[in-house]
Write an enzyme that holds these catalytic residues in place. Structure first.
Site, mmCIF file in Angstrom:
data_model
loop_
_atom_site.group_PDB
_atom_site.id
_atom_site.type_symbol
_atom_site.label_atom_id
_atom_site.label_comp_id
_atom_site.label_asym_id
_atom_site.label_seq_id
_atom_site.Cartn_x
_atom_site.Cartn_y
_atom_site.Cartn_z
ATOM 1 N N ASN A 21 -10.141 -0.206 0.726
ATOM 2 C CA ASN A 21 -8.680 -0.133 0.633
ATOM 3 C C ASN A 21 -8.241 -0.653 -0.741
ATOM 4 O OD1 ASN A 21 -5.920 -0.492 0.840
ATOM 5 N ND2 ASN A 21 -5.976 -1.485 2.834
ATOM 6 N N HIS A 79 -3.443 7.050 3.493
ATOM 7 C CA HIS A 79 -3.835 5.797 2.863
ATOM 8 C C HIS A 79 -5.229 5.419 3.357
ATOM 9 C CE1 HIS A 79 -4.002 1.830 1.380
ATOM 10 N NE2 HIS A 79 -3.753 1.230 2.521
ATOM 11 N N CYS A 130 0.816 -1.222 0.000
ATOM 12 C CA CYS A 130 0.000 0.000 0.000
ATOM 13 C C CYS A 130 0.847 1.268 0.000
ATOM 14 C CB CYS A 130 -0.940 0.011 1.199
ATOM 15 S SG CYS A 130 -1.988 -1.435 1.280
HETATM 16 C C1 LIG Z 1 -9.628 -5.506 10.498
HETATM 17 C C2 LIG Z 1 -10.217 -4.496 11.467
HETATM 18 C C3 LIG Z 1 -11.276 -3.672 10.765
HETATM 19 C C4 LIG Z 1 -10.887 -5.261 12.607
HETATM 20 O O1 LIG Z 1 -11.387 -4.345 13.531
HETATM 21 P P1 LIG Z 1 -11.158 -4.592 15.097
HETATM 22 O O2 LIG Z 1 -11.866 -3.520 15.821
HETATM 23 O O3 LIG Z 1 -9.674 -4.735 15.310
HETATM 24 O O4 LIG Z 1 -11.939 -5.915 15.289
HETATM 25 P P2 LIG Z 1 -11.420 -7.275 15.998
HETATM 26 O O5 LIG Z 1 -10.279 -7.838 15.260
HETATM 27 O O6 LIG Z 1 -11.285 -6.970 17.438
HETATM 28 O O7 LIG Z 1 -12.635 -8.218 15.764
HETATM 29 C C5 LIG Z 1 -13.737 -8.118 16.603
HETATM 30 C C6 LIG Z 1 -14.717 -9.231 16.281
HETATM 31 O O8 LIG Z 1 -15.364 -8.946 15.016
HETATM 32 C C7 LIG Z 1 -15.320 -10.117 14.232
HETATM 33 N N1 LIG Z 1 -15.291 -9.718 12.828
HETATM 34 C C8 LIG Z 1 -14.213 -9.589 12.018
HETATM 35 N N2 LIG Z 1 -14.616 -9.223 10.786
HETATM 36 C C9 LIG Z 1 -15.959 -9.122 10.837
HETATM 37 C C10 LIG Z 1 -16.937 -8.767 9.894
HETATM 38 N N3 LIG Z 1 -16.606 -8.436 8.632
HETATM 39 N N4 LIG Z 1 -18.210 -8.742 10.294
HETATM 40 C C11 LIG Z 1 -18.561 -9.056 11.544
HETATM 41 N N5 LIG Z 1 -17.702 -9.400 12.485
HETATM 42 C C12 LIG Z 1 -16.398 -9.435 12.130
HETATM 43 C C13 LIG Z 1 -14.088 -10.857 14.653
HETATM 44 O O9 LIG Z 1 -14.210 -12.220 14.337
HETATM 45 C C14 LIG Z 1 -14.081 -10.610 16.144
HETATM 46 O O10 LIG Z 1 -14.963 -11.509 16.741
HETATM 47 P P3 LIG Z 1 -14.574 -12.236 18.129
HETATM 48 O O11 LIG Z 1 -14.400 -11.103 19.112
HETATM 49 O O12 LIG Z 1 -15.748 -13.094 18.380
HETATM 50 O O13 LIG Z 1 -13.314 -12.974 17.840
HETATM 51 C C15 LIG Z 1 -9.127 -3.571 12.032
HETATM 52 O O14 LIG Z 1 -8.295 -4.288 12.916
HETATM 53 C C16 LIG Z 1 -8.275 -2.942 10.969
HETATM 54 O O15 LIG Z 1 -8.757 -2.160 10.169
HETATM 55 N N6 LIG Z 1 -6.968 -3.227 10.985
HETATM 56 C C17 LIG Z 1 -6.054 -2.670 10.035
HETATM 57 C C18 LIG Z 1 -6.225 -3.358 8.731
HETATM 58 C C19 LIG Z 1 -5.579 -2.632 7.609
HETATM 59 O O16 LIG Z 1 -5.612 -1.470 7.520
HETATM 60 N N7 LIG Z 1 -5.017 -3.417 6.712
HETATM 61 C C20 LIG Z 1 -4.483 -2.928 5.511
HETATM 62 C C21 LIG Z 1 -3.086 -2.500 5.672
HETATM 63 S S1 LIG Z 1 -2.588 -1.663 4.247
#
Ligand SMILES: CC(C)(COP(=O)(O)OP(=O)(O)OC[C@H]1O[C@@H](n2cnc3c(N)ncnc32)[C@H](O)[C@@H]1OP(=O)(O)O)[C@@H](O)C(=O)NCCC(=O)NCCS
Length: 314
Positions: free
Chosen positions: A271, A241, A101
């Protein structure tokens, strides 16, 4: 951007998720997905042709084409070579550049260095992705986050022009496992076993990536402004980004930017990796949000982990 729109409601029908979860955790409402038979080089070519037209140049003037991508049409030849042929830039050297990215800023800086060394006069830099081709559409943790698209700029040695004032780039290779596609390389070539194990899909530790992203983008943004001897109040538009609305808000806040300064389109496109800030740059220009002479701060991070920031005088 490709035409096909996939909304959160569409995803609700594919995996166990909800519009509410996606919106509150990511800010994404919809994303664009390339059609079957529409590849990264096609998106890249469309963006390149628009940049060529708006830049008022001819394809034959282009000395170098750099395509930043993690989803090339194929491992080789480079997608940049396919684009070179499609746009008729017969004189140009062409290669792909992979910094995930962060790729668009890395590629702009490389192009700028060729211009400053007077090796080349005109460089076409493209960020292009068909991430839908490496996303596991059954994995709700990742499939809601990504989209396809492309953006391009022409860098040229012109009198009285400013352009890219500075770019700083870095990497934290110890965090390489946070975000990767393990299959398809020399470590794990494609086999029936690797495909069945899902190794050719993108994988991510979202929580850890989130933390590293905010820190790296803030450090990079501050360093880029320090090098130009400017502060955030002089920046007309901050383009982070577009990975997650919460990351964008945290970065904007920590850089001391007002919400009005920070550009957001993650709600419409998700993204798009190396294409993300290129698409956003086009939107801020086309909507008149910036005009000639304004300062723009780009801040990015991605798999690697890589990070980068750039100050542009438009
Ligand atoms: C991926 C992301 C959105 C997840 O958000 P978060 O607040 O960290 O959420 P968590 O990982 O704590 O997940 C919470 C719960 O939601 C669930 N969950 C994950 N994706 C889900 C979805 N699409 N719909 C519903 N629930 C979902 C998980 O399974 C987890 O459940 P659990 O608590 O029973 O295990 C976030 O971590 C993020 O944006 N990270 C950076 C990713 C990024 O930018 N990547 C690209 C880099 S260039």
């Amino acid at each position: 951007m490709p035409e096909q729109v996939i909304t959160n409601a569409d995803l609700e029908r594919r995996v166990e998720t909800s519009d509410k979860w996606i919106t509150t955790r990511t800010g994404i409402k919809e994303r664009r997905i390339a059609a079957e038979g529409e590849y990264t080089s096609d998106l890249a070519t469309r963006a390149a042709m628009q940049a060529i037209e708006r830049g008022g140049i001819r394809p034959e003037e282009i000395d170098l084409i750099i395509v930043a991508t993690i989803t090339p049409d194929m491992p080789f030849p480079a997608t940049a070579c396919l684009v070179q042929h499609k746009i008729g830039a017969h004189r140009a050297a062409a290669f792909d550049m992979e910094a995930a990215c962060s790729g668009f800023i890395y590629a702009m800086e490389i192009g700028q260095q060729f211009i400053m060394s007077r090796t080349y006069n005109t460089v076409l830099v493209i960020g292009a992705e068909k991430l839908s081709s490496i996303v596991n559409w059954e994995d709700r943790n990742t499939c809601v986050l990504f989209g396809d698209g492309a953006g391009a700029v022409i860098l040229q040695n012109r009198a009285n022009a400013h352009g890219l004032l500075t770019a700083c780039m870095g990497a934290e290779g110890d965090k390489a496992s946070l975000l990767s596609m393990p299959g398809g390389g020399s470590r794990c070539p494609a086999t029936v076993k690797s495909v069945n194990a899902g190794l050719h899909f993108l994988r991510m530790d979202g929580k850890e990536t989130f933390k590293s992203a905010v820190n790296a983008m803030c450090t990079a943004g501050q360093e880029a402004m320090r090098r130009c001897n400017i502060d955030i109040s002089q920046i007309k538009c901050v383009i982070p980004h577009q990975a997650n609305r919460r990351i964008i808000d945290a970065v904007g806040e920590r850089l001391g930017a007002t919400p009005e300064q920070v550009f957001v389109n993650v709600d419409r496109f998700g993204n798009t990796s190396a294409a993300s800030v290129a698409i956003a740059l086009d939107e801020v220009v086309q909507t008149g949000r910036i005009t000639r002479g304004d300062l723009i701060l780009l801040v990015v991070f991605g798999a690697g982990l890589t990070w980068a920031a750039a100050v542009i005088e438009w």
